[in-house]
Design a protein around this motif. Structure first.
Motif, PDB file in Angstrom:
ATOM      1  N   ALA A   1      17.007   7.575  -0.870  1.00  0.00           N
ATOM      2  CA  ALA A   1      18.242   6.680   0.322  1.00  0.00           C
ATOM      3  C   ALA A   1      17.352   5.502   0.948  1.00  0.00           C
ATOM      4  O   ALA A   1      18.512   5.388   2.066  1.00  0.00           O
ATOM      5  CB  ALA A   1      18.800   7.984   1.826  1.00  0.00           C
ATOM      6  N   PHE A   2      16.868   5.589   0.885  1.00  0.00           N
ATOM      7  CA  PHE A   2      15.891   4.551   1.332  1.00  0.00           C
ATOM      8  C   PHE A   2      14.979   3.107   0.113  1.00  0.00           C
ATOM      9  O   PHE A   2      15.102   3.476  -0.933  1.00  0.00           O
ATOM     10  CB  PHE A   2      14.509   3.983   2.597  1.00  0.00           C
ATOM     11  N   GLU A   3      15.382   2.064   0.434  1.00  0.00           N
ATOM     12  CA  GLU A   3      15.235   1.260  -0.411  1.00  0.00           C
ATOM     13  C   GLU A   3      13.882   1.280  -1.301  1.00  0.00           C
ATOM     14  O   GLU A   3      13.001   1.546  -0.684  1.00  0.00           O
ATOM     15  CB  GLU A   3      15.025  -0.723  -0.785  1.00  0.00           C
ATOM     16  N   GLU A   4      13.123   0.586  -2.295  1.00  0.00           N
ATOM     17  CA  GLU A   4      11.744   1.338  -2.813  1.00  0.00           C
ATOM     18  C   GLU A   4      11.327   0.311  -2.561  1.00  0.00           C
ATOM     19  O   GLU A   4       9.222   0.721  -2.539  1.00  0.00           O
ATOM     20  CB  GLU A   4      12.206   0.746  -4.534  1.00  0.00           C
ATOM     21  N   THR A   5      11.305  -0.751  -2.222  1.00  0.00           N
ATOM     22  CA  THR A   5      10.391  -1.786  -1.584  1.00  0.00           C
ATOM     23  C   THR A   5      10.259  -1.037  -0.595  1.00  0.00           C
ATOM     24  O   THR A   5       8.310  -1.789   0.235  1.00  0.00           O
ATOM     25  CB  THR A   5      11.144  -3.205  -1.201  1.00  0.00           C
ATOM     26  N   VAL A   6      10.439  -0.211   0.189  1.00  0.00           N
ATOM     27  CA  VAL A   6       9.121   0.406   1.723  1.00  0.00           C
ATOM     28  C   VAL A   6       8.247   0.710   1.510  1.00  0.00           C
ATOM     29  O   VAL A   6       7.436   0.395   1.562  1.00  0.00           O
ATOM     30  CB  VAL A   6       9.915   1.687   2.112  1.00  0.00           C
ATOM     31  N   LEU A   7       8.463   1.171  -0.350  1.00  0.00           N
ATOM     32  CA  LEU A   7       7.384   1.761  -0.571  1.00  0.00           C
ATOM     33  C   LEU A   7       5.824   0.657  -0.735  1.00  0.00           C
ATOM     34  O   LEU A   7       5.070   0.851  -1.125  1.00  0.00           O
ATOM     35  CB  LEU A   7       6.709   2.818  -1.889  1.00  0.00           C
ATOM     36  N   ASP A   8       6.602  -0.534  -1.881  1.00  0.00           N
ATOM     37  CA  ASP A   8       5.718  -1.598  -1.084  1.00  0.00           C
ATOM     38  C   ASP A   8       5.313  -1.997  -0.019  1.00  0.00           C
ATOM     39  O   ASP A   8       4.079  -2.688   0.300  1.00  0.00           O
ATOM     40  CB  ASP A   8       6.407  -2.830  -1.884  1.00  0.00           C
ATOM     41  N   THR A   9       5.972  -1.922   0.946  1.00  0.00           N
ATOM     42  CA  THR A   9       5.312  -2.329   1.998  1.00  0.00           C
ATOM     43  C   THR A   9       4.168  -1.294   2.585  1.00  0.00           C
ATOM     44  O   THR A   9       3.590  -2.206   2.890  1.00  0.00           O
ATOM     45  CB  THR A   9       6.009  -2.556   3.292  1.00  0.00           C
ATOM     46  N   LEU A  10       4.336  -0.567   2.487  1.00  0.00           N
ATOM     47  CA  LEU A  10       3.502   0.670   2.848  1.00  0.00           C
ATOM     48  C   LEU A  10       2.419   0.618   2.436  1.00  0.00           C
ATOM     49  O   LEU A  10       0.177   0.631   2.478  1.00  0.00           O
ATOM     50  CB  LEU A  10       4.180   1.995   2.458  1.00  0.00           C
ATOM     51  N   GLU A  11       2.349   0.300   0.823  1.00  0.00           N
ATOM     52  CA  GLU A  11       1.179  -0.393   0.134  1.00  0.00           C
ATOM     53  C   GLU A  11       0.222  -1.292   0.463  1.00  0.00           C
ATOM     54  O   GLU A  11      -1.044  -2.022   0.539  1.00  0.00           O
ATOM     55  CB  GLU A  11       1.784  -0.068  -1.623  1.00  0.00           C
ATOM     56  N   ALA A  12       1.159  -1.961   0.751  1.00  0.00           N
ATOM     57  CA  ALA A  12       0.137  -3.751   1.300  1.00  0.00           C
ATOM     58  C   ALA A  12       0.160  -3.725   2.701  1.00  0.00           C
ATOM     59  O   ALA A  12      -0.963  -4.065   3.080  1.00  0.00           O
ATOM     60  CB  ALA A  12       1.509  -5.101   1.597  1.00  0.00           C
ATOM     61  N   GLU A  13       1.118  -3.037   4.205  1.00  0.00           N
ATOM     62  CA  GLU A  13       0.121  -2.254   5.091  1.00  0.00           C
ATOM     63  C   GLU A  13      -0.592  -1.366   4.961  1.00  0.00           C
ATOM     64  O   GLU A  13      -0.812  -1.193   6.289  1.00  0.00           O
ATOM     65  CB  GLU A  13       1.331  -2.946   5.529  1.00  0.00           C
ATOM     66  N   GLU A  14      -0.266  -0.681   4.308  1.00  0.00           N
ATOM     67  CA  GLU A  14      -0.880   0.969   4.616  1.00  0.00           C
ATOM     68  C   GLU A  14      -0.610   1.985   6.069  1.00  0.00           C
ATOM     69  O   GLU A  14       0.157   2.684   6.418  1.00  0.00           O
ATOM     70  CB  GLU A  14      -2.523   0.878   5.014  1.00  0.00           C
ATOM     71  N   ASN A  15      -0.507   0.921   7.177  1.00  0.00           N
ATOM     72  CA  ASN A  15       0.305   1.769   8.184  1.00  0.00           C
ATOM     73  C   ASN A  15       0.496   0.903   9.809  1.00  0.00           C
ATOM     74  O   ASN A  15       0.696   1.001  10.978  1.00  0.00           O
ATOM     75  CB  ASN A  15      -1.238   2.002   9.239  1.00  0.00           C
ATOM     76  N   ARG A  16       1.670   0.003   9.016  1.00  0.00           N
ATOM     77  CA  ARG A  16       2.352  -0.686   9.945  1.00  0.00           C
ATOM     78  C   ARG A  16       3.745  -0.824   8.815  1.00  0.00           C
ATOM     79  O   ARG A  16       3.593  -0.251   7.873  1.00  0.00           O
ATOM     80  CB  ARG A  16       2.173  -1.992   9.975  1.00  0.00           C
ATOM     81  N   ASN A  17       5.201  -1.208  10.199  1.00  0.00           N
ATOM     82  CA  ASN A  17       6.369  -1.113   9.749  1.00  0.00           C
ATOM     83  C   ASN A  17       6.931  -0.503   8.095  1.00  0.00           C
ATOM     84  O   ASN A  17       8.120  -0.817   7.433  1.00  0.00           O
ATOM     85  CB  ASN A  17       6.371  -3.185   8.321  1.00  0.00           C
ATOM     86  N   VAL A  18       6.485   0.631   8.393  1.00  0.00           N
ATOM     87  CA  VAL A  18       7.454   1.760   7.814  1.00  0.00           C
ATOM     88  C   VAL A  18       7.483   2.433   8.560  1.00  0.00           C
ATOM     89  O   VAL A  18       6.947   2.991   9.665  1.00  0.00           O
ATOM     90  CB  VAL A  18       6.475   2.313   6.284  1.00  0.00           C
ATOM     91  N   TRP A  19       7.744   3.644   8.299  1.00  0.00           N
ATOM     92  CA  TRP A  19       8.395   4.935   8.837  1.00  0.00           C
ATOM     93  C   TRP A  19       8.236   6.084   7.561  1.00  0.00           C
ATOM     94  O   TRP A  19       9.120   6.233   7.601  1.00  0.00           O
ATOM     95  CB  TRP A  19       9.552   5.246   9.841  1.00  0.00           C
ATOM     96  N   ALA A  20       7.062   6.663   7.610  1.00  0.00           N
ATOM     97  CA  ALA A  20       6.929   7.780   6.579  1.00  0.00           C
ATOM     98  C   ALA A  20       7.758   8.318   5.619  1.00  0.00           C
ATOM     99  O   ALA A  20       8.439   8.739   5.728  1.00  0.00           O
ATOM    100  CB  ALA A  20       6.846   9.037   7.899  1.00  0.00           C
ATOM    101  N   PRO A  21       7.773   7.553   4.660  1.00  0.00           N
ATOM    102  CA  PRO A  21       8.398   6.889   3.383  1.00  0.00           C
ATOM    103  C   PRO A  21       7.711   8.688   2.538  1.00  0.00           C
ATOM    104  O   PRO A  21       9.448   9.200   1.866  1.00  0.00           O
ATOM    105  CB  PRO A  21       8.462   5.293   2.643  1.00  0.00           C
TER     106      PRO A  21
END
Length: 600
Positions: free
Chosen positions: A110-130
């Motif tokens: 239900a969330f956009e795929e780019t959230v996973l890109d952000t997790l891979e780039a920042e590891e522990n910031r600006n996402v919420w547990a995708p």
């Protein structure tokens, strides 16, 4: 090896468990599925004019979609246990929509795929547990297949699993370590039990690539230290790591690796020293960040020291749900009665207690301090993590009353219900007055004499009579057993141990909780308009004068029967400041209802 009997073999018929299970089923039956699936359709570019849900499922929330997975799991269990065609149809409709929303490469969320890109780039910031959310979706699909034989659900789950595997194959060792290292307080990269779901998919399909991939989520920073006997729990986020232990248990069942089992058993011993009188765990971290979750809730502190843990945010309900699963698994491994004793108390005091008797919906946290209140999630406006785990817990509330190993049937809880043992062709009707009366009555229904063993925890039973005559019981390894040819109409009266005990708060010499047998008691002040019909009065005799185990405990009632009244569990001993606030907290601190824990 003992296993809880199947969900379709036990029907609840009591006044505490059964109403909560029925309330959640009614909630799921009435829920607008178009609202539930709105964000999936929008994410997939499909039209939807449904009203968005609120809280953690609103359109801008990072965790949107997680509740759908829990919802699917709960519906599937009801469909199976009750042989309910309408509930099975709801499972089918949800799976159909999810299959339509899934991309050709397997991605479904239900969330956009780019959230996973952000997790891979920042590891522990600006996402919420995708990956936490993707786990819930995966698990819901797995349960839809397991409990309703929905082949489409399995296909969608396998495709999503391989999509995730494909992403991880492109990442370096240290990038994966960063993404999955959840050692910070308030971790936003929590990944739930995704490893456990992947092990299930391997079991269901024989796919060895998924078995190898599942092991990626068994993190060395946690499991290797546990294997070595090092207590690394302090300051970790509790419900990030409880599912990791469940995944490790699943891995051991598949591979038999002794180090994995050793890690789990060490973990349980470390968890025991962080456990409250309700059998559950989690509160403030010792190295918390002021104003954030870790200051009040969801983490583990130091071993054996809960003196400052009554924050109003203790005992996240998700932790109770996952701890029960660990304990039933540990008992299946070892047959050690200690895990069942722990599980019995947890069942009454944290799993049952998590849910409203009127709506079945869950508390986020379960406060155990002084002058606290319960706050339950609202049907369309909260959707905390514990709302999701809560509907799952209520959908399987009949489990762990009875366990079975071969021809041995173990009664673990004194809950009015009917067990159908299909292989033996018998029914056992249990009629229990517990905790108001310290006995339960078992009636055997069978068309022919049947030989088997009935078993109980020795610590929980004072004696058993059969047809009015004391039964000849055999005791050993913490259990008492009765083996014989049972006839139709045989009646066993089981006298239950229900002594009052005071349970100290670890690390605090002044605070005590009261348990009667396994049941945790609360001191409440009941206003007349708050009284639940048929409930015991908190102002006087808690059993209406029937002489039972909680009779005469003026002002004390089982914690799971408290509804909207203020209550106290851990009380100051005589001479201490009774009624004082704990840790500087005001009585109605927002942490008590969980809404301050996270925001979108």
């Amino acid at each position: 090896m003992y296993r809880t009997v199947r969900l379709d073999e036990v029907v609840l018929e009591d006044d505490d468990f059964a109403p909560r299970r029925a309330a959640v089923k009614a909630y799921l039956q009435a829920f607008d599925l178009d609202r539930l699936l709105h964000t999936f359709r929008r994410q997939a570019g499909l039209p939807s004019d449904a009203m968005p849900l609120g809280g953690w499922e609103e359109e801008a929330c990072g965790l949107r979609g997680h509740f759908t997975g829990h919802f699917l799991s709960a519906c599937a269990r009801y469909a199976f246990a009750d042989d309910d065609a309408a509930m099975r149809a709801r499972v089918g409709r949800i799976v159909d929509v999810l299959a339509t929303c899934a991309r050709a490469d397997g991605y479904l969320s239900a969330f956009e795929e780019t959230v996973l890109d952000t997790l891979e780039a920042e590891e522990n910031r600006n996402v919420w547990a995708p990956y936490y959310t993707l786990h819930k979706i995966l698990q819901g699909l797995v349960d839809a297949y397991r409990f309703t034989d929905n082949g489409q659900a399995l296909e969608v789950a396998v495709n999503l699993a391989h999509y995730i595997r494909g992403r991880f194959r492109k990442l370096s060792f240290w990038k994966i370590d960063g993404i999955l290292r959840c050692t910070k307080v308030n971790p936003v990269n929590e990944f739930g039990g995704i490893g456990d779901a992947l092990y299930s998919l391997h079991e269901l399909t024989g796919d060895k690539e998924l078995l190898a991939f599942a092991m990626t989520f068994d993190r060395p920073y946690f499991l290797d230290n546990l294997t070595a006997g090092r207590d690394v729990l302090e300051n970790l986020h509790a419900n990030t790591h409880l599912p990791m232990i469940l995944a490790a248990m699943h891995r051991y069942d598949l591979t038999g690796e002794p180090g994995i089992r050793q890690a789990v058993m060490h973990f349980l011993s470390f968890l025991e020293g962080r456990t409250f009188a309700n059998g559950s765990n989690s509160s403030k971290a010792t190295a918390f960040i002021p104003g954030q979750v870790s200051e009040r809730s969801e983490h583990w502190g130091a071993y054996g020291d809960l003196h400052d843990a009554l924050t109003g945010g203790e005992c996240e309900s998700c932790c109770a749900h996952n701890t029960e699963r660990m304990l039933e698994h540990a008992f299946a491994w070892t047959g050690d009665v200690r895990w069942l004793v722990w599980l019995e108390g947890l069942r009454y005091n944290a799993v049952l207690n998590s849910a409203s008797i009127s709506t079945g919906l869950s508390q986020y946290h379960q406060p155990l301090g002084e002058h606290v209140r319960k706050t339950f999630s609202r049907p369309y406006d909260d959707f905390w993590c514990c709302t999701g785990s809560g509907i799952e817990a209520m959908s399987e509330l009949q489990k762990n009353i009875w366990l079975r190993a071969g021809d041995t049937l173990l009664m673990n809880l004194a809950v009015s219900s009917t067990l159908t043992w299909k292989e033996k062709g018998i029914r056992i009707e249990q009629r229990s007055g517990f905790p108001d009366r310290a006995e339960t009555v078992l009636t055997i229904r069978t068309e022919r004499p049947v030989s088997f063993t009935l078993q109980w925890k020795a610590v929980s039973v004072r004696g058993v009579s059969m047809d009015g005559v004391p039964a000849a019981l055999v005791e050993g390894n913490g259990f008492i057993s009765l083996t014989r040819d049972f006839q139709d109409g045989d009646v066993l009266v089981v006298s239950l141990a229900a002594e009052r005990v005071e349970v100290p708060l670890p690390g605090d010499g002044e605070r005590r909780a009261v348990r009667v047998g396994p049941v945790l008691m609360a001191e409440v002040v009941t206003e007349p308009e708050d009284a639940m019909p048929g409930a015991p009065s908190a102002a006087g005799d808690a059993t209406g004068g029937n002489g039972g185990p909680i009779s005469g405990l003026a002002g004390l009632v089982p914690l799971f029967r408290v509804t909207s009244q203020p209550y106290t569990v851990y009380r100051k001993t005589a001479g201490a400041c009774a009624g004082c606030e704990t840790a500087g907290r005001k009585p109605d601190d927002k942490a008590a209802d969980g809404r301050a824990a996270y925001g979108c």
